[in-house]
Design a protein around this motif. Structure first.
Motif, mmCIF file in Angstrom:
data_model
loop_
_atom_site.group_PDB
_atom_site.id
_atom_site.type_symbol
_atom_site.label_atom_id
_atom_site.label_comp_id
_atom_site.label_asym_id
_atom_site.label_seq_id
_atom_site.Cartn_x
_atom_site.Cartn_y
_atom_site.Cartn_z
ATOM 1 N N PHE A 258 25.382 39.762 41.286
ATOM 2 C CA PHE A 258 26.654 39.029 41.293
ATOM 3 C C PHE A 258 27.750 39.804 41.971
ATOM 4 N N ILE B 34 31.159 37.846 31.831
ATOM 5 C CA ILE B 34 32.068 38.850 32.433
ATOM 6 C C ILE B 34 33.147 39.185 31.411
ATOM 7 N N LYS B 35 33.699 38.132 30.803
ATOM 8 C CA LYS B 35 34.796 38.331 29.837
ATOM 9 C C LYS B 35 34.285 39.170 28.669
ATOM 10 N N LYS C 100 33.697 34.532 41.740
ATOM 11 C CA LYS C 100 33.587 33.631 40.585
ATOM 12 C C LYS C 100 32.642 32.462 40.864
ATOM 13 N N CYS D 46 32.290 32.147 33.522
ATOM 14 C CA CYS D 46 32.155 33.609 33.438
ATOM 15 C C CYS D 46 32.310 34.178 32.018
ATOM 16 N N GLU E 257 42.270 39.502 38.021
ATOM 17 C CA GLU E 257 41.581 38.210 38.149
ATOM 18 C C GLU E 257 42.398 37.316 39.075
ATOM 19 N N ILE F 201 29.154 33.178 40.016
ATOM 20 C CA ILE F 201 28.799 33.387 38.616
ATOM 21 C C ILE F 201 28.881 32.075 37.851
#
Ligand code: 6PV
Length: 335
Positions: A21, A53-54, A43, A50, A76, A46
Motif C-alpha cells: 500500500f 491505518i487509523k 487512500k 482506511c 492526512e 487502501i
C-alpha cells in the motif's frame, strides 16, 4: 511528484522502500535539518475508509520505546496519508546479516536482546506485531535495532488473548497455527517468528526455506529443521523452545526475558521497560524552541503537550532525540 502537503515542512528526497500500500521516502525535516522516513499511502489504493491505518496510527501514538521506530507526524489529505517516522540510517538488519554471512553467538545475543525488549514492550502495551522478520528490523547510526511494521498488519483490539483470524505476514516466518488458519494467540505467533529470526542470525540461513509454498508449509507444520554443527547447546535449546509447533509447548515472551541463553555472560534479564519516558517534558528542548519562536517555554509546552502529532510534535521529538545523544540543538532559520 511534488506533495503540496509537505511543502515548506520537509524536503523529500529518494524512495527507500516500496510495499503493497505504501512507499517510503527519505526526507529532511526543514526546521531541524534531521532526516526522517515518510511513509506515503494513497487512500484510493487502501479504500474502505482506511480503518486499519487509523488503528495502526493510534497504536503508534501509544508506542514509545528505544527499539521501536518513532512516529513524528501524521498528515492526512484528501488523497494521501503521510506518516513521518524515525529514519534509521543503518538500513535493514537483513542486509547487515547477509554482508556478515552469520553473526557470532555474542553479536546475535546483543541484537536479539534488543528485539526481544521491543516485542516484550509491544505485548505489554497490548499489541502483537505478527510480521517479525529481518526486513522489519532496522539499524540506527549506532547499530541499535529499531522494530517497524512496514507491512501494515492490523493489531488486535482485545490485547493479547484475543484469537485473531486474519492471517498476515510472510509465510517464511509464520507460525504453524497461523498458516493452518486456526484460531491463535497473537503473542505466541510472535515467539515463533522470534525463533526463526534468531536461527537466521546464528546460522545465516532460514530454518524453513523452500522454493515452493507447499513444501514450505509442510516443513513449518513438521517443525523439523537442521541444527548446524557450530550451534552451541544453549543456542539449540532456546531455538527449540521457540520453534515448538504446539503453541502450548512454546516458550512465552516473559519466560524468554530471563532465559539462560539471554542472560549468558552475566547479562541481566531483558526488561520490557522503555528508556523513553512517555510524553517526556524536556526543558532544554523547550528553551531552544521558546527562544526560536520568541515565546515562553511553558507556553510552548502547552502546545507540545497536546501530542497532536503535527509539525510541532515532530520538531520537539527530533530535538529531543538530538538532546539525548548529546548533540547541539539547532533550528535552521532558512525554513
Ligand atoms: C541507509 O539505507 C537504508 C536502507 C533501507 C532503509 C533505511 N532506513 C529506513 N528508516 C525507516 C524506515 C521506515 C520506518 C517506519 C516505517 C513504518 O511503516 N512504520 C510503521 C510502524 O512501524 N508501525 C508499527 C510498528 C510497531 C508496532 C505497530 C505498528 C516504514 C519505514 C525505512 O523504511 C524502508 C523500508 C524498506 C523495505 N523494508 C522495510 C524498511 N527505512 C535506510
Amino acid at each position: 511528484v511534488k506533495y503540496n502537503a509537505l511543502k515548506y515542512l520537509y524536503d523529500v528526497e529518494k524512495t527507500i522502500g516500496t510495499g503493497g500500500f505504501a512507499k517510503v521516502k527519505l526526507a529532511t525535516h526543514l526546521l531541524t535539518g534531521e532526516k526522517v522516513a515518510i511513509k506515503i499511502m494513497n487512500k484510493s489504493l487502501i479504500g474502505d475508509g482506511c480503518p486499519r491505518i487509523k488503528m495502526e496510527l493510534e497504536a503508534l501514538k501509544d508506542i514509545s520505546h528505544h527499539h521501536i521506530c518513532k512516529l513524528y507526524q501524521v498528515i492526512e489529505t484528501k488523497e494521501h496519508f503521510f506518516i513521518v517516522m524515525e529514519y534509521c540510517s543503518g538500513g535493514e538488519l537483513f542486509d547487515h546479516i547477509v554482508e556478515k554471512n552469520k553473526l557470532s553467538e555474542f553479536e546475535a545475543r546483543l541484537f536479539f536482546r534488543q528485539i526481544l525488549s521491543a516485542v516484550a514492550y509491544l505485548h505489554n502495551v497490548g499489541y502483537v506485531h505478527r510480521d517479525l522478520k529481518p526486513e522489519n528490523i532496522l539499524l540506527d547510526r549506532d547499530l541499535n535495532l529499531k522494530l517497524i511494521d512496514f507491512g501494515l498488519c492490523a493489531k488486535p483490539v482485545g490485547g493479547m488473548s484475543s484469537h485473531l483470524q486474519t492471517s498476515c505476514g510472510s509465510p517464511t516466518y509464520a507460525a504453524p497455527e497461523l498458516i493452518k488458519g486456526h484460531q491463535y494467540i497473537g503473542g505466541k505467533v510472535d515467539v515463533w517468528s522470534l525463533g526463526v529470526l534468531l536461527y537466521a542470525l546464528l546460522c545465516g540461513f532460514l530454518p524453513f526455506d523452500c522454493d515452493n509454498i507447499e513444501n514450505l508449509y509442510k516443513k513449518i507444520l513438521s517443525g523439523k529443521y537442521s541444527e548446524p554443527s557450530w550451534l552451541s547447546e544453549e543456542s539449540r535449546k532456546i531455538i527449540r523452545d521457540m520453534l515448538q509447533v504446539d503453541p502450548k509447548e512454546r516458550i512465552t515472551v516473559d519466560e524468554l526475558l530471563s532465559h539462560q541463553w539471554i542472560t549468558m555472560g552475566c547479562l541481566d534479564p531483558v526488561t520490557h521497560n522503555s528508556l523513553n519516558l512517555y510524553h517526556e517534558k524536556n526543558n532544554e528542548v523547550l528553551n531552544a524552541l521558546g527562544k526560536y519562536h520568541m515565546i515562553e517555554s511553558e507556553e510552548i509546552w502547552e502546545r507540545i503537550n497536546k501530542w497532536d502529532y503535527d509539525y510541532d510534535t515532530a520538531t520537539y521529538l527530533l530535538l529531543l532525540n538530538r538532546c539525548k545523544q548529546g548533540l547541539p540543538l539547532r533550528l535552521s532559520t532558512q525554513s
